[in-house]
Design an enzyme around this catalytic site. Structure first.
Site, PDB file in Angstrom:
ATOM      1  N   ARG A   1      31.468  13.034  -3.110  1.00  0.00           N
ATOM      2  CA  ARG A   1      30.914  12.428  -4.339  1.00  0.00           C
ATOM      3  C   ARG A   1      29.388  12.439  -4.303  1.00  0.00           C
ATOM      4  O   ARG A   1      28.738  12.071  -5.261  1.00  0.00           O
ATOM      5  CB  ARG A   1      31.404  10.972  -4.476  1.00  0.00           C
ATOM      6  CG  ARG A   1      32.904  10.825  -4.619  1.00  0.00           C
ATOM      7  CD  ARG A   1      33.323   9.393  -4.349  1.00  0.00           C
ATOM      8  NE  ARG A   1      32.977   8.513  -5.438  1.00  0.00           N
ATOM      9  CZ  ARG A   1      33.809   8.162  -6.412  1.00  0.00           C
ATOM     10  NH1 ARG A   1      35.030   8.646  -6.429  1.00  0.00           N
ATOM     11  NH2 ARG A   1      33.435   7.353  -7.374  1.00  0.00           N
TER      12      ARG A   1
ATOM     13  N   CYS B   1      29.059   6.411  -7.236  1.00  0.00           N
ATOM     14  CA  CYS B   1      29.104   5.778  -5.922  1.00  0.00           C
ATOM     15  C   CYS B   1      30.495   5.889  -5.328  1.00  0.00           C
ATOM     16  O   CYS B   1      31.448   6.257  -5.984  1.00  0.00           O
ATOM     17  CB  CYS B   1      28.781   4.301  -6.048  1.00  0.00           C
ATOM     18  SG  CYS B   1      27.271   4.012  -6.902  1.00  0.00           S
TER      19      CYS B   1
ATOM     20  N   GLU C   1      29.809  36.586  -8.222  1.00  0.00           N
ATOM     21  CA  GLU C   1      29.624  35.782  -7.004  1.00  0.00           C
ATOM     22  C   GLU C   1      30.922  35.187  -6.478  1.00  0.00           C
ATOM     23  O   GLU C   1      30.984  34.798  -5.324  1.00  0.00           O
ATOM     24  CB  GLU C   1      28.570  34.704  -7.205  1.00  0.00           C
ATOM     25  CG  GLU C   1      28.883  33.630  -8.186  1.00  0.00           C
ATOM     26  CD  GLU C   1      27.763  32.595  -8.234  1.00  0.00           C
ATOM     27  OE1 GLU C   1      27.147  32.303  -7.211  1.00  0.00           O
ATOM     28  OE2 GLU C   1      27.508  32.075  -9.320  1.00  0.00           O
TER      29      GLU C   1
ATOM     30  N   TRP D   1      25.021   7.566  -5.074  1.00  0.00           N
ATOM     31  CA  TRP D   1      24.397   8.810  -5.528  1.00  0.00           C
ATOM     32  C   TRP D   1      23.562   8.385  -6.727  1.00  0.00           C
ATOM     33  O   TRP D   1      24.094   8.131  -7.800  1.00  0.00           O
ATOM     34  CB  TRP D   1      25.433   9.848  -5.930  1.00  0.00           C
ATOM     35  CG  TRP D   1      24.888  10.985  -6.746  1.00  0.00           C
ATOM     36  CD1 TRP D   1      24.701  11.018  -8.100  1.00  0.00           C
ATOM     37  CD2 TRP D   1      24.421  12.258  -6.295  1.00  0.00           C
ATOM     38  NE1 TRP D   1      24.157  12.216  -8.495  1.00  0.00           N
ATOM     39  CE2 TRP D   1      23.978  12.995  -7.409  1.00  0.00           C
ATOM     40  CE3 TRP D   1      24.338  12.852  -5.050  1.00  0.00           C
ATOM     41  CZ2 TRP D   1      23.469  14.291  -7.309  1.00  0.00           C
ATOM     42  CZ3 TRP D   1      23.839  14.139  -4.953  1.00  0.00           C
ATOM     43  CH2 TRP D   1      23.398  14.837  -6.073  1.00  0.00           C
TER      44      TRP D   1
ATOM     45  N   LYS E   1      28.696  34.718 -12.629  1.00  0.00           N
ATOM     46  CA  LYS E   1      29.873  33.961 -12.185  1.00  0.00           C
ATOM     47  C   LYS E   1      30.926  34.906 -11.615  1.00  0.00           C
ATOM     48  O   LYS E   1      31.480  34.692 -10.554  1.00  0.00           O
ATOM     49  CB  LYS E   1      30.461  33.166 -13.355  1.00  0.00           C
ATOM     50  CG  LYS E   1      29.652  31.994 -13.821  1.00  0.00           C
ATOM     51  CD  LYS E   1      29.571  30.832 -12.854  1.00  0.00           C
ATOM     52  CE  LYS E   1      28.467  30.800 -11.897  1.00  0.00           C
ATOM     53  NZ  LYS E   1      27.106  30.631 -12.159  1.00  0.00           N
TER      54      LYS E   1
ATOM     55  N   GLU F   1      24.862  35.007 -17.366  1.00  0.00           N
ATOM     56  CA  GLU F   1      25.489  33.948 -16.564  1.00  0.00           C
ATOM     57  C   GLU F   1      26.959  34.270 -16.311  1.00  0.00           C
ATOM     58  O   GLU F   1      27.466  34.104 -15.200  1.00  0.00           O
ATOM     59  CB  GLU F   1      25.315  32.605 -17.269  1.00  0.00           C
ATOM     60  CG  GLU F   1      26.003  31.428 -16.609  1.00  0.00           C
ATOM     61  CD  GLU F   1      25.537  31.156 -15.183  1.00  0.00           C
ATOM     62  OE1 GLU F   1      24.525  31.749 -14.743  1.00  0.00           O
ATOM     63  OE2 GLU F   1      26.218  30.391 -14.482  1.00  0.00           O
TER      64      GLU F   1
ATOM     65  N   LYS G   1      25.156  27.161  -1.144  1.00  0.00           N
ATOM     66  CA  LYS G   1      24.976  26.372  -2.371  1.00  0.00           C
ATOM     67  C   LYS G   1      23.491  26.205  -2.692  1.00  0.00           C
ATOM     68  O   LYS G   1      23.099  26.193  -3.835  1.00  0.00           O
ATOM     69  CB  LYS G   1      25.622  24.994  -2.220  1.00  0.00           C
ATOM     70  CG  LYS G   1      25.516  24.115  -3.465  1.00  0.00           C
ATOM     71  CD  LYS G   1      26.139  24.784  -4.684  1.00  0.00           C
ATOM     72  CE  LYS G   1      25.903  24.011  -5.961  1.00  0.00           C
ATOM     73  NZ  LYS G   1      26.286  24.791  -7.158  1.00  0.00           N
TER      74      LYS G   1
ATOM     75  N   HIS H   1      20.985  52.322 -25.234  1.00  0.00           N
ATOM     76  CA  HIS H   1      19.832  52.913 -24.520  1.00  0.00           C
ATOM     77  C   HIS H   1      20.218  53.301 -23.095  1.00  0.00           C
ATOM     78  O   HIS H   1      19.421  53.190 -22.178  1.00  0.00           O
ATOM     79  CB  HIS H   1      18.675  51.912 -24.523  1.00  0.00           C
ATOM     80  CG  HIS H   1      18.221  51.551 -25.896  1.00  0.00           C
ATOM     81  ND1 HIS H   1      17.503  52.405 -26.694  1.00  0.00           N
ATOM     82  CD2 HIS H   1      18.464  50.439 -26.638  1.00  0.00           C
ATOM     83  CE1 HIS H   1      17.279  51.834 -27.864  1.00  0.00           C
ATOM     84  NE2 HIS H   1      17.848  50.636 -27.858  1.00  0.00           N
TER      85      HIS H   1
ATOM     86  N   ASN I   1      30.227  -0.114  -8.114  1.00  0.00           N
ATOM     87  CA  ASN I   1      30.132   1.218  -8.705  1.00  0.00           C
ATOM     88  C   ASN I   1      30.257   1.016 -10.205  1.00  0.00           C
ATOM     89  O   ASN I   1      31.265   0.492 -10.677  1.00  0.00           O
ATOM     90  CB  ASN I   1      31.274   2.116  -8.193  1.00  0.00           C
ATOM     91  CG  ASN I   1      31.208   3.493  -8.849  1.00  0.00           C
ATOM     92  OD1 ASN I   1      30.185   3.863  -9.424  1.00  0.00           O
ATOM     93  ND2 ASN I   1      32.298   4.236  -8.791  1.00  0.00           N
ATOM     94  N   GLY I   2      29.200   1.372 -10.942  1.00  0.00           N
ATOM     95  CA  GLY I   2      29.290   1.219 -12.405  1.00  0.00           C
ATOM     96  C   GLY I   2      27.947   0.819 -12.986  1.00  0.00           C
ATOM     97  O   GLY I   2      26.898   1.065 -12.403  1.00  0.00           O
TER      98      GLY I   2
HETATM   99  C1  AGP Z   1      24.645  30.192  -9.291  1.00  0.00           C
HETATM  100  O1  AGP Z   1      26.047  30.118  -9.484  1.00  0.00           O
HETATM  101  C2  AGP Z   1      24.298  30.468  -7.846  1.00  0.00           C
HETATM  102  N1  AGP Z   1      24.885  29.503  -6.991  1.00  0.00           N
HETATM  103  C3  AGP Z   1      22.795  30.644  -7.654  1.00  0.00           C
HETATM  104  O2  AGP Z   1      22.369  31.686  -8.487  1.00  0.00           O
HETATM  105  C4  AGP Z   1      21.922  29.400  -7.965  1.00  0.00           C
HETATM  106  O3  AGP Z   1      21.886  29.173  -9.357  1.00  0.00           O
HETATM  107  C5  AGP Z   1      20.491  29.695  -7.473  1.00  0.00           C
HETATM  108  O4  AGP Z   1      20.532  29.853  -6.076  1.00  0.00           O
HETATM  109  C6  AGP Z   1      19.498  28.594  -7.847  1.00  0.00           C
HETATM  110  O5  AGP Z   1      19.879  27.385  -7.224  1.00  0.00           O
HETATM  111  P1  AGP Z   1      19.156  26.036  -7.708  1.00  0.00           P
HETATM  112  O6  AGP Z   1      19.505  25.837  -9.143  1.00  0.00           O
HETATM  113  O7  AGP Z   1      19.735  24.985  -6.826  1.00  0.00           O
HETATM  114  O8  AGP Z   1      17.683  26.216  -7.519  1.00  0.00           O
END
Ligand code: AGP
Length: 642
Positions: free
Chosen positions: A55, A30, A522, A103, A519, A515, A637, A538, A129-130
């Site tokens: 937050r 919060c 992107e 939140w 990272k 993964e 995002k 292969h 908050n807590g």
């Molecule tokens: C991951 O770093 C990216 N931002 C992207 O691949 C993300 O994981 C994907 O768009 C899925 O998002 P979500 O987990 O909110 O569904």
């Protein structure tokens, strides 16, 4: 009640059940703000709530003592903008007030549970908050005295307890707060208004942060300095079990729970606003990488018991017949969440012996999949709003499948569309590149597999206990890995100008290789591919030359010897190998070009440890390249469009 609403309630009930069944009451992340002085409080409070929006919040509220001495509380579900709309026709006068954003980490966001909370007489209003861990006992005591409650929160219990003590003992608000907080077990940052004392705010903290800002004839209160710095750089950081009595005329007093006077230590805020929102880190991504030990601890709270001999996801227990009778699980997700799904497949197949398919949601939704009521679909999503994943969920549900959600954003679309699920509780993830959400998803998938395997009897007691105990140690081991940040930052400088990277892993760490590559791609815009290490021969090994950095996850686990030979194949072609090793490795450390040594863990928990150095490597390379780490080009995002 419509079927959809029933499902929604079921999900919501599920989470409330989760709280109570695990003795884990409703916890929040919060934001708190307060003001007393000569200016109108409301605009300062609203601006302060917006300053805390990083937050995350899903409900917000404000309490004001108006110019005509009324104590007005206004609160709504949703963002601060909804609160502003809600109060447009209301009396928001007054030069004293407190405000709060919630939140929710459990339960559906709603106005009833939003703060501030009135006491029964509506003479007191409190924000918090807590976690009040003994709230149930206190609530029963107050109910036996005739107190009634509107919400399911621990916060309402606290404000009622303060009023009960104040009235019963005929004492001041300060004394009532001191006596009440001595009964409380848990963490708190609180602020209280008393309609009968419109010139005073009382605030207190224990384990949750609280800052007092000192202006010219005015005082500010906040969870951190972010909402305060534009008015003053003079602050007092309250210490645990300290109470601030902020009086319009008398100024600031600080006492402890025994009313012993403390000398306020006034400090100067050095950080600027942007830095404050990032907790002093240069980017949200780095903050969120470093939050992982605490986030995974939050993720496990109420799910791994304190003796670390039991792991349980309540939603799995509640639906075990459905889950155990499934002919297969299908995991649908996108991006990083899809990588977590690959690890989930390995865990569930290894320990639950249930077939698992992992599907890109975007592919699944358009290929007219064969799916029916005997299938369980697990939808993984940090944002809970990814259009492809939501569409895949709706498709599967329309064909009778049982849908289990693993999400972070409380009350988002995907959790609301599922039959049940488990939140990962890692708090808002602001950086576009997902970090703590990935390890949170993997943690929940691990606990899901353990819960189901135990119910199904497909895991022996020794293996079960070994994994649960090691899982409980993961946050500490993550902390150890993060101490490598500086050395990884130095290593990243060597590769700032690389044009391509290959990431290799095997078994549980193959998805980690994927993964790590994602990272890097992107946020640094360097092309990178993840592969199963054995797959190199292969075809992809044709790419190897002295210009090609190859990150190889080669921890001391079942496939170590195999990975060793894969590394030798790469070295034979002059590839540059960055090896992710187990501390004390004596073999690969001699042939790799660069080594990152990590604490040992179980093979099935390797992803929770080996992902962190790859997050840091990508982060530092991107920073060296001067990239916009938190908001990389072309990305969002949450991909809420197809
Ligand atoms: C991951 O770093 C990216 N931002 C992207 O691949 C993300 O994981 C994907 O768009 C899925 O998002 P979500 O987990 O909110 O569904």
């Amino acid at each position: 009640m419509s079927n959809k609403n029933k499902k929604k309630c079921l999900y919501v009930m599920q989470n409330i059940y989760l709280c109570t069944s695990n003795k884990n009451i409703i916890a929040y992340m919060c934001g708190i703000v307060g003001y007393i002085g000569k200016r109108k409080a409301y605009p300062i409070l609203i601006k302060g709530l917006k300053r805390l929006e990083y937050r995350g919040y899903d409900s917000a509220g404000v309490a004001l003592i108006s110019d005509n001495r009324q104590l007005n509380v206004y609160k709504t579900k949703g963002k601060v903008a909804e609160l502003e709309s809600f109060v447009t026709q209301k009396d928001v006068s007054g030069t004293i007030g407190i405000a709060h954003t919630r939140w929710a980490t459990h339960g559906e966001p709603c106005s009833v549970n939003a703060h501030p909370h009135y006491s029964s007489s509506e003479k007191l209003a409190l924000i918090h908050n807590g976690i009040i861990e003994n709230y149930a006992v206190l609530k029963e005591k107050l109910q036996s005295k005739g107190y009634q409650f509107k919400s399911s929160t621990d916060t309402e219990v606290l404000v009622q307890l303060i009023e009960y003590i104040k009235v019963t003992n005929d004492v001041s608000l300060l004394t009532a707060v001191q006596l009440a907080l001595r009964e409380v077990i848990g963490a708190y940052a609180i602020a209280v208004l008393d309609k009968e004392h419109p010139d005073m705010i009382i605030a207190a903290r224990k384990s949750s942060p609280l800052v007092v800002g000192i202006g010219e004839g005015e005082f500010f209160l906040a969870s951190d300095a972010t909402p305060i710095v534009e008015y003053t750089d003079r602050v007092v950081y309250l210490e645990d079990e300290e109470i601030a009595v902020i009086d319009r005329e008398k100024g600031l007093r600080i006492v402890d729970l025994n009313n012993v006077e403390m000398t306020p230590e006034v400090q100067k805020v050095e950080l600027n606003l942007g830095q404050l929102e990032k907790g002093g880190y240069p980017h949200f991504m780095l903050k969120e990488i470093f939050e992982q030990p605490d986030c995974i601890r939050d993720c496990m709270r109420g799910r791994i018991n304190v003796d670390a001999n039991n792991a349980v996801l309540s939603a799995v227990i509640d639906h075990k017949e459905k889950l155990l009778s499934a002919k297969r699980f299908i995991i649908v997700a996108c991006g990083t969440s899809w990588h977590a799904g690959l690890i989930g497949k390995h865990l569930i197949e290894s320990y639950c012996r249930i077939p698992v398919e992992v599907e890109y949601a975007s592919e699944f939704r358009y290929r007219d999949p064969v799916i029916d009521e005997h299938d369980v679909v697990i939808a993984i999503s940090q944002s809970g709003e990814t259009a492809d994943t939501l569409a895949a969920v709706e498709l599967a549900k329309s064909r009778g499948a049982f849908i289990y959600g693993i999400c972070n954003a409380i009350g988002s679309s995907i959790p609301r569309a599922t039959h049940t699920g488990s939140y990962i509780h890692v708090g808002p993830e602001i950086g576009v590149a997902s970090t703590k959400a990935f390890t949170g998803q993997v943690t929940v998938l691990t606990i899901l597999a353990l819960t189901l395997a135990k119910e199904k009897g497909t895991i022996d007691e020794q293996t079960y206990l070994q994994i649960v105990r090691e899982l409980a140690h993961i946050p500490q081991k993550m902390k150890e890995v993060l101490t490598l940040n500086k050395s990884i930052s130095e290593l990243s400088k060597i590769f700032t100008y690389a044009h391509n990277f290959i990431y290799l892993g095997r078994g549980y760490t193959y998805p980690v290789a994927l993964e790590g590559a994602l990272k890097l791609k992107e946020i640094s815009y360097i092309h990178a591919e993840g592969y199963p290490a054995a797959e190199m021969k292969h075809g992809p090994i044709a790419l190897i030359d002295a210009e090609m950095p190859v990150v190889v996850i080669a921890t001391q686990n079942g496939l170590y010897e195999k990975v060793l030979s894969n590394i030798q194949e790469i070295k034979a072609r002059k590839g540059k190998v960055i090896a992710i090793l187990t501390q004390g490795d004596k073999i690969i450390s001699r042939i790799a070009d660069y080594c990152i040594e990590l604490p040992e863990t179980l093979e099935c928990l390797d992803p929770l440890i080996t992902t962190l150095p790859l997050q840091l490597l990508a982060y530092h390379i991107a920073v060296c390249k001067g990239m916009d780490v938190d908001q990389p080009r072309n990305l969002a995002k949450s991909v809420t469009v197809e």
